[in-house]
Design a protein around this motif. Sequence first.
Motif, PDB file in Angstrom:
ATOM      1  N   ILE A   9      22.902  24.850 -10.580  1.00 26.80           N
ATOM      2  CA  ILE A   9      24.295  25.111 -11.908  1.00 26.80           C
ATOM      3  C   ILE A   9      24.304  26.186 -12.242  1.00 26.80           C
ATOM      4  O   ILE A   9      23.177  27.208 -12.367  1.00 26.80           O
ATOM      5  CB  ILE A   9      23.353  24.200 -12.862  1.00 26.80           C
ATOM      6  N   GLY A  10      24.932  27.303 -12.301  1.00 31.31           N
ATOM      7  CA  GLY A  10      25.355  28.831 -13.154  1.00 31.31           C
ATOM      8  C   GLY A  10      26.481  29.703 -12.753  1.00 31.31           C
ATOM      9  O   GLY A  10      26.906  29.280 -11.619  1.00 31.31           O
ATOM     10  N   ASP A  11      27.115  29.863 -13.812  1.00 26.79           N
ATOM     11  CA  ASP A  11      28.169  30.795 -13.344  1.00 26.79           C
ATOM     12  C   ASP A  11      27.922  31.730 -12.712  1.00 26.79           C
ATOM     13  O   ASP A  11      28.532  32.386 -12.753  1.00 26.79           O
ATOM     14  CB  ASP A  11      28.749  30.730 -15.420  1.00 26.79           C
ATOM     15  N   GLU A  12      26.910  32.461 -12.866  1.00 30.31           N
ATOM     16  CA  GLU A  12      26.680  33.679 -12.039  1.00 30.31           C
ATOM     17  C   GLU A  12      26.764  32.915 -10.876  1.00 30.31           C
ATOM     18  O   GLU A  12      26.652  34.125  -9.731  1.00 30.31           O
ATOM     19  CB  GLU A  12      25.169  33.905 -12.345  1.00 30.31           C
ATOM     20  N   ILE A  13      26.138  31.552  -9.762  1.00 25.03           N
ATOM     21  CA  ILE A  13      26.478  31.440  -8.770  1.00 25.03           C
ATOM     22  C   ILE A  13      27.688  31.937  -8.372  1.00 25.03           C
ATOM     23  O   ILE A  13      28.573  31.906  -7.078  1.00 25.03           O
ATOM     24  CB  ILE A  13      26.196  30.223  -8.457  1.00 25.03           C
ATOM     25  N   LEU A  14      28.619  31.306  -8.956  1.00 25.26           N
ATOM     26  CA  LEU A  14      29.975  31.443  -9.206  1.00 25.26           C
ATOM     27  C   LEU A  14      31.023  32.766  -9.039  1.00 25.26           C
ATOM     28  O   LEU A  14      31.738  33.224  -8.058  1.00 25.26           O
ATOM     29  CB  LEU A  14      30.944  30.303 -10.243  1.00 25.26           C
ATOM     30  N   ILE A  15      30.525  33.490  -9.607  1.00 24.70           N
ATOM     31  CA  ILE A  15      30.939  34.991 -10.149  1.00 24.70           C
ATOM     32  C   ILE A  15      30.584  35.708  -8.886  1.00 24.70           C
ATOM     33  O   ILE A  15      30.831  36.960  -8.500  1.00 24.70           O
ATOM     34  CB  ILE A  15      31.107  35.177 -11.260  1.00 24.70           C
ATOM     35  N   GLY A  16      29.741  35.029  -7.759  1.00 22.58           N
ATOM     36  CA  GLY A  16      29.243  35.790  -6.742  1.00 22.58           C
ATOM     37  C   GLY A  16      27.781  36.915  -7.404  1.00 22.58           C
ATOM     38  O   GLY A  16      27.508  37.940  -6.186  1.00 22.58           O
ATOM     39  N   GLN A  17      27.346  36.623  -8.356  1.00 25.25           N
ATOM     40  CA  GLN A  17      26.129  37.512  -9.228  1.00 25.25           C
ATOM     41  C   GLN A  17      25.226  37.023  -8.520  1.00 25.25           C
ATOM     42  O   GLN A  17      24.506  38.387  -8.099  1.00 25.25           O
ATOM     43  CB  GLN A  17      25.680  37.761 -10.047  1.00 25.25           C
ATOM     44  N   ILE A  18      24.609  36.045  -7.976  1.00 22.49           N
ATOM     45  CA  ILE A  18      23.871  36.053  -7.058  1.00 22.49           C
ATOM     46  C   ILE A  18      24.306  35.306  -5.606  1.00 22.49           C
ATOM     47  O   ILE A  18      24.766  34.138  -6.125  1.00 22.49           O
ATOM     48  CB  ILE A  18      22.809  34.834  -7.955  1.00 22.49           C
ATOM     49  N   VAL A  19      23.137  34.856  -4.871  1.00 22.25           N
ATOM     50  CA  VAL A  19      23.384  33.633  -3.563  1.00 22.25           C
ATOM     51  C   VAL A  19      22.485  32.549  -4.031  1.00 22.25           C
ATOM     52  O   VAL A  19      20.586  32.805  -4.332  1.00 22.25           O
ATOM     53  CB  VAL A  19      22.557  34.790  -2.802  1.00 22.25           C
ATOM     54  N   ASP A  20      22.868  31.757  -3.599  1.00 22.09           N
ATOM     55  CA  ASP A  20      22.117  29.743  -3.604  1.00 22.09           C
ATOM     56  C   ASP A  20      21.540  29.742  -2.670  1.00 22.09           C
ATOM     57  O   ASP A  20      21.890  29.530  -1.804  1.00 22.09           O
ATOM     58  CB  ASP A  20      23.431  29.271  -3.659  1.00 22.09           C
ATOM     59  N   THR A  21      20.330  30.210  -2.582  1.00 21.19           N
ATOM     60  CA  THR A  21      19.045  29.986  -1.684  1.00 21.19           C
ATOM     61  C   THR A  21      18.472  28.509  -2.218  1.00 21.19           C
ATOM     62  O   THR A  21      18.149  28.049  -0.894  1.00 21.19           O
ATOM     63  CB  THR A  21      18.339  31.240  -1.814  1.00 21.19           C
ATOM     64  N   ASN A  22      18.798  28.372  -3.342  1.00 21.63           N
ATOM     65  CA  ASN A  22      17.888  26.665  -3.423  1.00 21.63           C
ATOM     66  C   ASN A  22      18.423  25.924  -2.624  1.00 21.63           C
ATOM     67  O   ASN A  22      17.530  25.241  -2.013  1.00 21.63           O
ATOM     68  CB  ASN A  22      18.038  26.295  -5.022  1.00 21.63           C
ATOM     69  N   SER A  23      19.743  25.110  -2.632  1.00 20.10           N
ATOM     70  CA  SER A  23      20.747  24.439  -1.794  1.00 20.10           C
ATOM     71  C   SER A  23      19.987  24.415  -0.415  1.00 20.10           C
ATOM     72  O   SER A  23      19.862  23.250   0.179  1.00 20.10           O
ATOM     73  CB  SER A  23      22.029  24.317  -2.087  1.00 20.10           C
ATOM     74  N   VAL A  24      19.504  25.322   0.399  1.00 20.00           N
ATOM     75  CA  VAL A  24      19.376  25.656   1.448  1.00 20.00           C
ATOM     76  C   VAL A  24      17.894  24.994   1.386  1.00 20.00           C
ATOM     77  O   VAL A  24      17.922  24.481   2.334  1.00 20.00           O
ATOM     78  CB  VAL A  24      19.008  27.060   1.635  1.00 20.00           C
ATOM     79  N   SER A  25      16.694  25.830   0.575  1.00 18.68           N
ATOM     80  CA  SER A  25      15.263  25.194   0.715  1.00 18.68           C
ATOM     81  C   SER A  25      15.660  24.227   0.328  1.00 18.68           C
ATOM     82  O   SER A  25      14.374  23.209   1.275  1.00 18.68           O
ATOM     83  CB  SER A  25      14.564  26.080  -0.295  1.00 18.68           C
ATOM     84  N   ILE A  26      15.731  23.747  -0.550  1.00 16.86           N
ATOM     85  CA  ILE A  26      16.176  21.702  -0.798  1.00 16.86           C
ATOM     86  C   ILE A  26      16.285  20.936   0.275  1.00 16.86           C
ATOM     87  O   ILE A  26      15.693  20.040   0.922  1.00 16.86           O
ATOM     88  CB  ILE A  26      16.558  21.392  -2.358  1.00 16.86           C
ATOM     89  N   ALA A  27      17.317  21.487   0.708  1.00 19.41           N
ATOM     90  CA  ALA A  27      18.139  20.775   1.881  1.00 19.41           C
ATOM     91  C   ALA A  27      16.954  20.819   3.150  1.00 19.41           C
ATOM     92  O   ALA A  27      16.972  19.560   4.271  1.00 19.41           O
ATOM     93  CB  ALA A  27      19.420  21.138   2.232  1.00 19.41           C
ATOM     94  N   LYS A  28      16.835  21.785   3.385  1.00 13.30           N
ATOM     95  CA  LYS A  28      15.879  21.642   4.480  1.00 13.30           C
ATOM     96  C   LYS A  28      14.559  20.684   4.364  1.00 13.30           C
ATOM     97  O   LYS A  28      13.862  20.261   5.086  1.00 13.30           O
ATOM     98  CB  LYS A  28      15.123  23.084   4.885  1.00 13.30           C
ATOM     99  N   ARG A  29      13.689  20.459   2.834  1.00 11.97           N
ATOM    100  CA  ARG A  29      12.495  19.543   2.780  1.00 11.97           C
ATOM    101  C   ARG A  29      13.427  18.554   3.082  1.00 11.97           C
ATOM    102  O   ARG A  29      12.232  17.569   3.197  1.00 11.97           O
ATOM    103  CB  ARG A  29      12.659  19.971   1.476  1.00 11.97           C
ATOM    104  N   LEU A  30      14.341  18.406   2.465  1.00  8.90           N
ATOM    105  CA  LEU A  30      14.758  16.978   2.388  1.00  8.90           C
ATOM    106  C   LEU A  30      15.463  16.241   3.902  1.00  8.90           C
ATOM    107  O   LEU A  30      14.881  14.929   4.715  1.00  8.90           O
ATOM    108  CB  LEU A  30      16.679  16.659   1.249  1.00  8.90           C
ATOM    109  N   ASN A  31      15.967  16.743   4.658  1.00  6.23           N
ATOM    110  CA  ASN A  31      16.002  16.776   5.796  1.00  6.23           C
ATOM    111  C   ASN A  31      14.694  16.336   6.525  1.00  6.23           C
ATOM    112  O   ASN A  31      14.182  15.252   7.916  1.00  6.23           O
ATOM    113  CB  ASN A  31      17.109  17.832   6.893  1.00  6.23           C
ATOM    114  N   ALA A  32      13.852  16.843   6.191  1.00 10.12           N
ATOM    115  CA  ALA A  32      12.265  16.246   7.533  1.00 10.12           C
ATOM    116  C   ALA A  32      12.341  15.297   7.084  1.00 10.12           C
ATOM    117  O   ALA A  32      11.518  14.800   7.622  1.00 10.12           O
ATOM    118  CB  ALA A  32      11.267  18.169   7.148  1.00 10.12           C
TER     119      ALA A  32
END
Length: 415
Positions: A9-32
């Motif tokens: 969640i965050g407008d800053e992600i949608l406008i490209g102000q920051i890169v979403d690294t959280n979902s990558v990290s979470i996905a790795k842990r869940l898959n493991a």
Amino acid sequence: MIKATIITIGDEILIGQIVDTNSVSIAKRLNAAGITVEEKLSIGDDAEQIATTLKRAHTQSQIVIITGGLGPTKDDITKHTLARIFSSQLIENKVVAEHVEKMLAVRGIAFNALNRSQAMVPECCTVLFNHHGTAPGMWFEEGDHVTISLPGVPFEMEHLMEDEVMPRLKAHYSLHANIHRTMITSGIAESILAERIAEWEDALPKGVKLAYLPSPNIVRLRLSTYDSEDGVAARKRIDELFNQLYKIIPDNIVGYEDASVQQLVHQLLTERGKTLAVAESCTGGTIASRFTAMAGSSAYFLAGVVAYANEAKRDILGVNYDDIMRYGAVSEQVARQMAEGARRITGADYAIATTGIAGPTGGTTQKPVGTVWIAVATPQGTIATLRPSGTDRSQIINRASAYAIEMLYKELKKG
């Protein structure tokens, strides 16, 4: 199969102000842990969108993990929205309040009403204590469905996933294993690779999925199995399948997971006690940075020269200026002399050189953008090759760097 949806969640992600690294990290842990990620979504700071997205996510997943929107300011609305969704009032958690006050005192920040609001949480949730920040995580249960809200700060989210979320998920659900293993191949185009291993791919057993993941001069082959009751047996089966590939493409296999050609070069140079220098023009120091980013590279990496101007090629590397004028800076003759010059002035055993046209301007009919000459100087002599490297500037730099390192690797493999 236990499925999860990740919502950032965050407008800053949608406008490209920051890169979403959280979902990558979470996905790795869940898959493991054997949890299959069904979907990853990014949405804005809008209460109705959060509510609608959360409701839809739970129609396909037992677990929904949300990050972001837990700060003390008015634009952070996640906590209030979750309280409304779960028909719960916000109450102060005294443990969190004391923690926030102490943390702010150390930093010399006043504990005002906004900061105190960090300790307000929906009454129905289980608080996930955040030792590394002021916003606690929250755990909501409805039957077999779990909703988890975490702060958007990556450092804080990482600790909460490790210390709180994963242990609780493993205790809450009966999890089977998702197994992923990746083989790294080099020096073969994706289409040629697919053709060469087609028979092997067609014979893959049911339940094993192959994915091709190409990048400059590298193709990753990932084998996956999902929801395996016996993780040890699944890993063994994947290992056996990859072992079959060694008989099909033995010269193209670099290693597994995050292995890279520069790591193999790093290992060979270190083991043999040999040294390396680089002379770069169009790649602008990229090759040098790839080696020096690895711990222990000081054992073999002597120097890197970025000789962009013709005068630098002449004055620093000793390239014959008449050859530059006659053949052009982007030529076999210049690439060879750059590599030999780097080896000579540093005393290195091996040297790499690149000279090319990275664009977007500067190309001609005879030498279009993407034209790159690469040379490798060794104790046995110098080799050079012309490698067209694409049309986009960053693509050209990355591809040419990868080609150059692969050339050195092949020379080192000769002994």
